[in-house]
Design a protein around this motif. Structure first.
Motif, PDB file in Angstrom:
ATOM      1  N   HIS A 154      42.687 -40.213   6.942  1.00 18.13           N
ATOM      2  CA  HIS A 154      41.202 -40.326   7.092  1.00 18.13           C
ATOM      3  C   HIS A 154      40.294 -40.224   5.918  1.00 18.13           C
ATOM      4  O   HIS A 154      39.205 -40.302   5.920  1.00 18.13           O
ATOM      5  N   SER A 155      41.087 -40.605   4.693  1.00 24.73           N
ATOM      6  CA  SER A 155      40.348 -40.567   3.584  1.00 24.73           C
ATOM      7  C   SER A 155      39.730 -41.873   3.354  1.00 24.73           C
ATOM      8  O   SER A 155      40.277 -42.966   3.654  1.00 24.73           O
ATOM      9  N   GLY A 172      40.285 -36.490   5.458  1.00 27.30           N
ATOM     10  CA  GLY A 172      38.701 -36.735   5.408  1.00 27.30           C
ATOM     11  C   GLY A 172      38.031 -36.755   4.521  1.00 27.30           C
ATOM     12  O   GLY A 172      36.990 -36.903   4.323  1.00 27.30           O
TER      13      GLY A 172
END
Length: 245
Positions: A154-155, A172
């Motif tokens: 989720h980066s 993230g």
């Protein structure tokens, strides 16, 4: 009246058969008139296409690279030896180049693309070098990731960002345009901030993770061989009968 009705039905049947013969003749002549070129590329449009050429650009996949069947590679995309691109990912190289380096992996549902140019003046192509792990659901756009890095799931890496070798982004993380992640550091957050320096042991584990995922991809890749893994069942059966294999 009955005779007239029979005559009418017979006439209509004869007319219908003549029309069918005429239609078949016209269809045959039309088919003869169309002569497709022998050089024409034959595409199967019944399902999703993994490889999509755009103009003169055709995605290149190494022989021993694993690309899942529902991945989309479009345009200027290169997947190098030992690399793997997992289910649901989209690599769209319509504006600039995308490279997945040796033994790197792009995990599930990632989106990678590139812009015409970078506002920071840095290279606009997306370059993922060797032994890099891209976590699931990540978004990469016109960024450069040097060898032996981990990008958490989720980066988001934006235009002109640079992740130097032996670095880790936690899950993230968001790297703004033009931001540089220095070598040997752990960054996290939105926007990404420095957390701490990685130990020597942690940096040694980064390529090991990439190699482990490469080994796993080989098991998936075996399913696409002409006879899949049925030979394993044959060997198991022979061993159960005491037959040497």
């Amino acid at each position: 009246m009955a005779a007239l009705a029979r005559f009418s039905r017979k006439a209509l049947t004869s007319l219908s058969s003549q029309q069918n013969i005429l239609h078949r003749g016209l269809a045959t002549e039309a088919a003869k008139a169309v002569n497709p070129s022998a050089d024409r590329v034959q595409w199967d449009y019944r399902g999703q296409r993994k490889i999509i050429p755009l103009g003169q650009w055709l995605p290149k996949v190494a022989v021993d690279a694993y690309v899942a069947p529902n991945v989309v590679l479009a345009g200027q995309v290169t997947v190098c030896d030992g690399a793997s691109v997992w289910a649901g990912s989209v690599l769209r190289g319509d504006l600039n180049k995308i490279t997945v380096g040796f033994c790197s992996n792009v995990q599930e549902r990632c989106v990678i693309h590139a812009a015409w140019s970078s506002p920071t003046g840095l290279p606009a192509e997306t370059s993922i070098e060797r032994f890099v792990t891209i976590g699931a659901y990540s978004l990469l756009r016109s960024c450069t990731i040097e060898p032996e890095c981990i990008i958490g799931q989720h980066s988001i890496l934006m235009e002109g960002s640079l992740v130097e070798t032996h670095s880790i982004l936690e899950a993230g993380s968001v790297v703004p345009p033009g931001r540089r992640i220095p070598t040997g550091e752990l960054w996290a957050g939105n926007p990404a901030r420095f957390v701490r320096t990685l130990s020597h042991e942690e940096t040694l584990e980064i390529p090991k993770l990439a190699v482990a995922i490469n080994d796993l991809s080989k098991e998936h890749f075996m399913e696409f061989l002409p006879y899949s893994t049925v030979y394993l069942e044959v060997e198991k059966f022979k061993k159960s009968l005491g037959i040497s294999v």
